[in-house]
Design a protein around this motif. Structure first.
Motif, PDB file in Angstrom:
ATOM      1  N   GLU A  15       1.199  -0.954   0.102  1.00  0.00           N
ATOM      2  CA  GLU A  15       0.227   0.071   0.482  1.00  0.00           C
ATOM      3  C   GLU A  15       0.481   1.165   0.069  1.00  0.00           C
ATOM      4  N   THR A  18       2.543   1.320  -3.264  1.00  0.00           N
ATOM      5  CA  THR A  18       1.511   1.960  -4.990  1.00  0.00           C
ATOM      6  C   THR A  18       0.981   3.319  -4.398  1.00  0.00           C
ATOM      7  N   LYS A  19       1.317   3.984  -2.654  1.00  0.00           N
ATOM      8  CA  LYS A  19       0.531   5.223  -3.178  1.00  0.00           C
ATOM      9  C   LYS A  19       1.874   6.230  -2.909  1.00  0.00           C
ATOM     10  N   SER A  22       2.015   6.251  -7.217  1.00  0.00           N
ATOM     11  CA  SER A  22       0.405   6.825  -8.546  1.00  0.00           C
ATOM     12  C   SER A  22       1.172   8.591  -8.398  1.00  0.00           C
ATOM     13  N   SER A 138      -0.791  -5.390  -9.275  1.00  0.00           N
ATOM     14  CA  SER A 138      -0.875  -3.940  -8.171  1.00  0.00           C
ATOM     15  C   SER A 138      -1.111  -2.698  -7.631  1.00  0.00           C
ATOM     16  N   SER A 139      -2.149  -1.947  -7.462  1.00  0.00           N
ATOM     17  CA  SER A 139      -2.004  -0.622  -7.369  1.00  0.00           C
ATOM     18  C   SER A 139      -2.643   0.469  -5.629  1.00  0.00           C
ATOM     19  N   ALA A 140      -2.851   1.809  -6.329  1.00  0.00           N
ATOM     20  CA  ALA A 140      -3.512   2.281  -5.264  1.00  0.00           C
ATOM     21  C   ALA A 140      -4.965   2.217  -5.461  1.00  0.00           C
ATOM     22  N   LYS A 141      -5.550   1.901  -6.740  1.00  0.00           N
ATOM     23  CA  LYS A 141      -6.562   1.474  -7.411  1.00  0.00           C
ATOM     24  C   LYS A 141      -6.985   0.180  -6.642  1.00  0.00           C
ATOM     25  N   GLY A 142      -6.221  -0.677  -6.496  1.00  0.00           N
ATOM     26  CA  GLY A 142      -6.365  -2.126  -6.458  1.00  0.00           C
ATOM     27  C   GLY A 142      -5.858  -3.543  -7.380  1.00  0.00           C
ATOM     28  N   ARG A 144      -5.399  -6.607 -10.440  1.00  0.00           N
ATOM     29  CA  ARG A 144      -5.795  -7.132 -12.037  1.00  0.00           C
ATOM     30  C   ARG A 144      -5.087  -7.807 -12.277  1.00  0.00           C
ATOM     31  N   GLU A 164       1.119   0.576 -10.880  1.00  0.00           N
ATOM     32  CA  GLU A 164       1.353  -0.624 -10.525  1.00  0.00           C
ATOM     33  C   GLU A 164       2.804  -1.515 -10.541  1.00  0.00           C
TER      34      GLU A 164
END
Length: 284
Positions: A15, A18-19, A22, A138-142, A144, A164
């Motif tokens: 977290e 990725t924050k 971003s 993984s990214s701040a958005k979730g 995929r 990501e």
């Protein structure tokens, strides 16, 4: 030589990492560093901010969840090569890991770094293509999922979007067996070319075929035509030869110091034949 100046950031969680990414589009993720650090030292590239994910716990796990092998992006190459579960269920992956570079690189290098670097001469990408792996981004958005065959866009370019991080790899157990073969000039050197072959058999019949190629073009390559040809057929000498010829439909060889195009085509077909016969027990 010394690299250009850069800011070093060592987050303790995905977290946090990725924050940070971003809001810093030019930042680069550092995994094992076996490719990135030399490039920085030689000033082949310059990065203003380096995000070291090596301190994030849990990213180096190797485990079986149901029928799926799950590997954290920070799993060391040597750990993959020596893992007894991987060796038993996914011999292709274990063999490839044991052939990468030298012990120093295998002890420090990570599977995620190898894959994300996007070098067509790296070994793990072809294995991922042969095994039809899924990558978890993984990214701040979730999170995929990206299929291996959609991940490699161009040389040193992958499908990860800004912000990501590749955090995991999932590979379904298809009760298959495989081989990874490559040809190189010197110990520890990059391959002139290599290939990963993974076969699921139903008696003498090929139920499923997976084939990935190393250093045969600008990106790691998946030989779909050869895969489809083998599926539903017996591993006869004639069928193996026909599949070997189909490999050349996706390759993009060039004449260079490693040999002519014709030499590489002949070498690829030889290695493919050796790999398939080794898996299927075909008599010479």
């Amino acid at each position: 030589m010394f690299p250009d100046k850069f800011e070093y950031y060592a987050p303790k969680s995905i977290e946090e990492a990725t924050k940070f990414l971003s809001g810093h589009e030019d930042a680069k993720v550092l995994a094992g560093g076996q490719s990135l650090i030399p490039m920085l030292k030689l000033r082949f590239t310059s990065i203003p901010e380096l995000v070291d994910i090596g301190k994030i716990s849990g990213l180096d796990n190797i485990s079986i969840n149901g029928n799926t092998l799950e590997i954290g992006a920070m799993a060391r190459t040597s750990d993959i090569a020596e893992n007894q579960t991987v060796r038993k269920i996914f011999p292709l992956l274990s063999e490839a890991a044991g052939l990468i570079a030298d012990p120093l690189v295998r002890n420090m290098g990570t599977i995620g770094g190898d894959i994300c670097h996007g070098d067509p001469a790296n070994d793990f990408p072809a294995v991922m293509l042969a095994l039809d792996a899924d990558f978890i981004a993984s990214s701040a958005k979730g999170k995929r999922t990206i299929k291996a065959e959609d991940f490699f866009i161009d040389t040193f370019t992958n499908a990860l979007e800004s912000g990501e991080i590749l955090t995991g790899i999932k590979i379904e157990n298809r009760n298959s067996s495989g081989r990874y073969l490559k040809y190189k000039k010197y110990a520890g050197d990059f391959s002139i070319l290599g290939l990963a072959v993974d076969l699921s058999m139903d008696g003498k019949m090929v139920k499923r075929a997976g084939i990935g190629l190393t250093n045969c073009g600008a990106t790691p390559l998946k030989a779909r035509d050869a895969e489809k040809f083998l599926e539903g057929k017996e591993l006869t000498n004639k069928n193996i030869e026909s599949a070997a010829n189909l490999l050349l439909k996706v390759t993009d060889f060039m004449d260079d110091d490693n040999g002519s195009t014709k030499f590489k085509e002949k070498l690829l077909k030889y290695l493919f034949t050796k790999a398939v016969k080794g898996i299927g027990g075909v008599q010479e």
